[in-house]
Design a protein around this motif. Structure first.
Motif, mmCIF file in Angstrom:
data_model
loop_
_atom_site.group_PDB
_atom_site.id
_atom_site.type_symbol
_atom_site.label_atom_id
_atom_site.label_comp_id
_atom_site.label_asym_id
_atom_site.label_seq_id
_atom_site.Cartn_x
_atom_site.Cartn_y
_atom_site.Cartn_z
ATOM 1 N N TYR A 142 0.835 -1.185 0.024
ATOM 2 C CA TYR A 142 -0.061 0.034 0.256
ATOM 3 C C TYR A 142 0.787 1.263 0.022
ATOM 4 O O TYR A 142 1.964 1.413 0.804
ATOM 5 C CB TYR A 142 -1.047 0.108 1.244
ATOM 6 N N SER A 143 0.636 2.125 -1.214
ATOM 7 C CA SER A 143 1.598 3.291 -1.063
ATOM 8 C C SER A 143 0.972 4.606 -1.159
ATOM 9 O O SER A 143 -0.313 4.616 -1.676
ATOM 10 C CB SER A 143 2.388 3.003 -2.381
ATOM 11 N N LYS A 144 1.415 5.526 -0.811
ATOM 12 C CA LYS A 144 0.704 6.955 -0.608
ATOM 13 C C LYS A 144 1.547 8.225 -0.554
ATOM 14 O O LYS A 144 2.787 7.952 -0.135
ATOM 15 C CB LYS A 144 -0.440 7.043 0.213
ATOM 16 N N TYR A 145 1.189 9.401 -0.836
ATOM 17 C CA TYR A 145 1.926 10.447 -0.241
ATOM 18 C C TYR A 145 1.462 10.845 0.734
ATOM 19 O O TYR A 145 0.316 11.105 1.237
ATOM 20 C CB TYR A 145 1.868 11.568 -1.571
ATOM 21 N N HIS A 146 2.380 11.293 1.984
ATOM 22 C CA HIS A 146 1.980 12.132 3.013
ATOM 23 C C HIS A 146 2.126 13.328 2.807
ATOM 24 O O HIS A 146 3.354 14.070 2.418
ATOM 25 C CB HIS A 146 2.842 11.852 4.071
ATOM 26 N N ILE A 147 1.025 14.400 2.927
ATOM 27 C CA ILE A 147 0.980 15.814 2.507
ATOM 28 C C ILE A 147 1.030 16.645 3.775
ATOM 29 O O ILE A 147 0.246 16.329 4.648
ATOM 30 C CB ILE A 147 -0.234 16.012 1.523
ATOM 31 N N GLU A 148 1.877 17.544 3.563
ATOM 32 C CA GLU A 148 1.769 18.780 4.633
ATOM 33 C C GLU A 148 1.358 20.009 3.821
ATOM 34 O O GLU A 148 2.066 20.539 2.646
ATOM 35 C CB GLU A 148 3.096 19.094 4.978
ATOM 36 N N HIS A 149 0.378 20.613 4.032
ATOM 37 C CA HIS A 149 -0.320 21.758 3.388
ATOM 38 C C HIS A 149 0.397 22.876 3.641
ATOM 39 O O HIS A 149 1.029 23.190 4.401
ATOM 40 C CB HIS A 149 -1.780 21.937 3.947
ATOM 41 N N SER A 150 0.227 23.898 2.663
ATOM 42 C CA SER A 150 0.850 25.126 2.658
ATOM 43 C C SER A 150 0.031 26.197 3.374
ATOM 44 O O SER A 150 -1.139 25.977 3.628
ATOM 45 C CB SER A 150 1.071 25.669 1.263
ATOM 46 N N GLN A 151 0.623 27.281 3.562
ATOM 47 C CA GLN A 151 -0.113 28.685 4.054
ATOM 48 C C GLN A 151 -1.318 28.936 3.137
ATOM 49 O O GLN A 151 -2.464 29.299 3.606
ATOM 50 C CB GLN A 151 0.700 29.441 4.493
ATOM 51 N N ALA A 152 -0.698 28.824 2.052
ATOM 52 C CA ALA A 152 -1.697 29.364 0.793
ATOM 53 C C ALA A 152 -3.077 28.249 0.835
ATOM 54 O O ALA A 152 -4.302 28.537 0.608
ATOM 55 C CB ALA A 152 -1.263 29.194 -0.626
ATOM 56 N N TYR A 153 -2.794 27.041 1.094
ATOM 57 C CA TYR A 153 -3.999 26.168 1.078
ATOM 58 C C TYR A 153 -4.634 26.547 2.521
ATOM 59 O O TYR A 153 -6.168 26.526 2.195
ATOM 60 C CB TYR A 153 -3.463 24.686 1.545
ATOM 61 N N ALA A 154 -4.199 26.792 3.502
ATOM 62 C CA ALA A 154 -4.988 27.134 4.822
ATOM 63 C C ALA A 154 -5.902 28.325 4.359
ATOM 64 O O ALA A 154 -7.000 28.564 4.961
ATOM 65 C CB ALA A 154 -4.154 27.319 6.081
ATOM 66 N N ASP A 155 -5.261 29.291 3.735
ATOM 67 C CA ASP A 155 -6.085 30.813 3.488
ATOM 68 C C ASP A 155 -7.203 30.486 2.669
ATOM 69 O O ASP A 155 -8.196 31.205 2.783
ATOM 70 C CB ASP A 155 -5.129 31.527 2.813
ATOM 71 N N GLN A 156 -7.350 29.368 1.689
ATOM 72 C CA GLN A 156 -8.490 29.094 0.979
ATOM 73 C C GLN A 156 -9.123 28.002 1.217
ATOM 74 O O GLN A 156 -10.148 27.646 0.634
ATOM 75 C CB GLN A 156 -8.027 28.949 -0.570
ATOM 76 N N ALA A 157 -9.052 27.342 2.414
ATOM 77 C CA ALA A 157 -9.642 25.901 2.415
ATOM 78 C C ALA A 157 -10.825 26.006 2.715
ATOM 79 O O ALA A 157 -11.745 24.911 2.404
ATOM 80 C CB ALA A 157 -8.889 25.310 3.860
ATOM 81 N N ALA A 158 -11.823 26.963 3.179
ATOM 82 C CA ALA A 158 -13.072 27.089 3.495
ATOM 83 C C ALA A 158 -13.778 26.906 2.208
ATOM 84 O O ALA A 158 -14.836 26.496 2.177
ATOM 85 C CB ALA A 158 -13.458 28.215 4.235
ATOM 86 N N THR A 159 -13.253 27.829 1.323
ATOM 87 C CA THR A 159 -14.087 27.850 0.246
ATOM 88 C C THR A 159 -13.157 27.634 -1.423
ATOM 89 O O THR A 159 -13.779 27.533 -2.334
ATOM 90 C CB THR A 159 -14.443 29.328 -0.245
ATOM 91 N N GLY A 160 -12.185 26.980 -0.995
ATOM 92 C CA GLY A 160 -11.291 26.777 -2.182
ATOM 93 C C GLY A 160 -11.097 25.224 -2.522
ATOM 94 O O GLY A 160 -11.950 24.501 -2.519
ATOM 95 N N THR A 161 -9.841 24.824 -2.817
ATOM 96 C CA THR A 161 -9.764 23.467 -3.290
ATOM 97 C C THR A 161 -9.105 22.857 -2.162
ATOM 98 O O THR A 161 -8.353 23.061 -1.514
ATOM 99 C CB THR A 161 -8.478 23.400 -4.359
ATOM 100 N N GLN A 162 -9.698 21.376 -1.727
ATOM 101 C CA GLN A 162 -9.463 20.619 -0.955
ATOM 102 C C GLN A 162 -8.640 19.545 -1.342
ATOM 103 O O GLN A 162 -8.710 18.933 -2.582
ATOM 104 C CB GLN A 162 -10.565 20.080 -0.491
ATOM 105 N N VAL A 163 -7.631 19.207 -0.738
ATOM 106 C CA VAL A 163 -6.504 18.053 -1.156
ATOM 107 C C VAL A 163 -6.563 16.850 -0.083
ATOM 108 O O VAL A 163 -6.477 17.064 1.063
ATOM 109 C CB VAL A 163 -5.287 18.814 -0.837
ATOM 110 N N ASN A 164 -6.899 15.795 -0.748
ATOM 111 C CA ASN A 164 -6.768 14.432 -0.140
ATOM 112 C C ASN A 164 -6.132 13.365 -0.754
ATOM 113 O O ASN A 164 -6.011 13.274 -1.953
ATOM 114 C CB ASN A 164 -8.333 13.869 0.114
ATOM 115 N N THR A 165 -5.054 12.689 0.113
ATOM 116 C CA THR A 165 -4.264 11.708 -0.594
ATOM 117 C C THR A 165 -5.123 10.311 -0.440
ATOM 118 O O THR A 165 -6.097 10.103 0.310
ATOM 119 C CB THR A 165 -3.016 11.487 0.274
ATOM 120 N N MET A 166 -4.687 9.483 -1.216
ATOM 121 C CA MET A 166 -5.393 8.021 -1.514
ATOM 122 C C MET A 166 -4.233 7.055 -1.322
ATOM 123 O O MET A 166 -3.018 6.959 -2.141
ATOM 124 C CB MET A 166 -6.172 7.911 -3.116
#
Length: 252
Positions: free
Chosen positions: A63-87
């Protein structure tokens, strides 16, 4: 929100836990069988551990995946912008074994192989009109990977035809194929090279003509796999590293 796939992520974690539990049950059953048959079964391949070098091959699945640490830009737009999820994705890899005896219970192992993984990231865009729901971009990097693990193997004392062991070391790897994911536009780019730490446990089982060893191994990437050369979703990610949980079958 970024919790859209929480239930799916929990399901994937249950898969990994079940993967590990199945392996531990297999080891416990094998040791129990060994204890019951040790008195009547002859020892296979006597003197095997006295040899300086052993060769073999292996087949693995992971089972393989990416472990992601979000940026400040992601936090600033998280409520209404693009959401990022790993599989998590299932992959497999074959390879060769070179085992060198160092001490009575310590070996060095070089186990090069080729990995076929499909690490995926889902980007949920919330820029559609209200009531229509978000749209998805699925970014999957499925190129072959050359892997060069160098490990130390600490062996327990042999009991009949069974022996437990632990492994640990480092793995260098390089992506051979495309490192840019495009769906009519440049979505995300990754780096080709990676360095990981690896550790695991296994069981040597001696048969009359070969040794079989199932092994459970964990891999944690150390280097940032996000390329700084651009990509539409690149600003949303500060750091991404690889994660693997592997079940490997060695034949030596």
């Amino acid at each position: 929100m970024a919790f859209t796939h929480i239930w799916h992520q929990l399901y994937l974690h249950r898969q990994k836990i079940g993967f590990a539990v199945f392996f531990l049950i297999f080891l416990a059953s094998a040791v129990q069988v060994q204890a019951q048959t040790q008195k009547v079964k002859a020892e296979n391949k006597p003197g095997y551990d006295e040899k300086r070098i052993h060769y073999g091959f292996y087949l693995g699945m992971s089972y393989s995946k990416y472990h992601i640490e979000h940026s400040q830009a992601y936090a600033d737009q998280a409520a209404t912008g693009t959401q990022v999820n790993t599989m998590n994705e299932l992959g497999f890899y074959p390879g060769l074994v070179l085992n060198v005896r160092l001490l009575e219970y310590l070996d060095a192992r070089f186990v090069p192989g080729v990995g076929f993984y499909g690490r995926s990231i889902d980007f949920e865009r919330n820029d559609t009109p209200e009531g229509e729901g978000g749209s998805f971009d699925n970014t999957t990097f499925a190129s072959p990977v050359i892997e060069l693990p160098v490990l130390l193997k600490y062996r327990a004392k042999r009991r009949g035809n069974f022996r437990m062991y632990m492994v640990g070391g480092v793995k260098a790897s390089r992506v051979l194929g495309n490192t840019t994911h495009t769906q009519n536009r440049d979505l995300l780019r990754i780096n080709r090279n990676d360095l990981s730490i690896e550790y695991g446990v296994g069981l040597d089982i001696f048969y009359p003509y070969f040794k079989f060893a199932p092994e459970l191994r964990f891999s944690h990437g150390l280097t940032n796999q996000k390329s700084h050369s651009g990509g539409e979703y690149s600003p949303l990610i500060d750091r991404m590293t690889t994660r693997n949980l592997s079940l490997i079958f060695h034949f030596e």
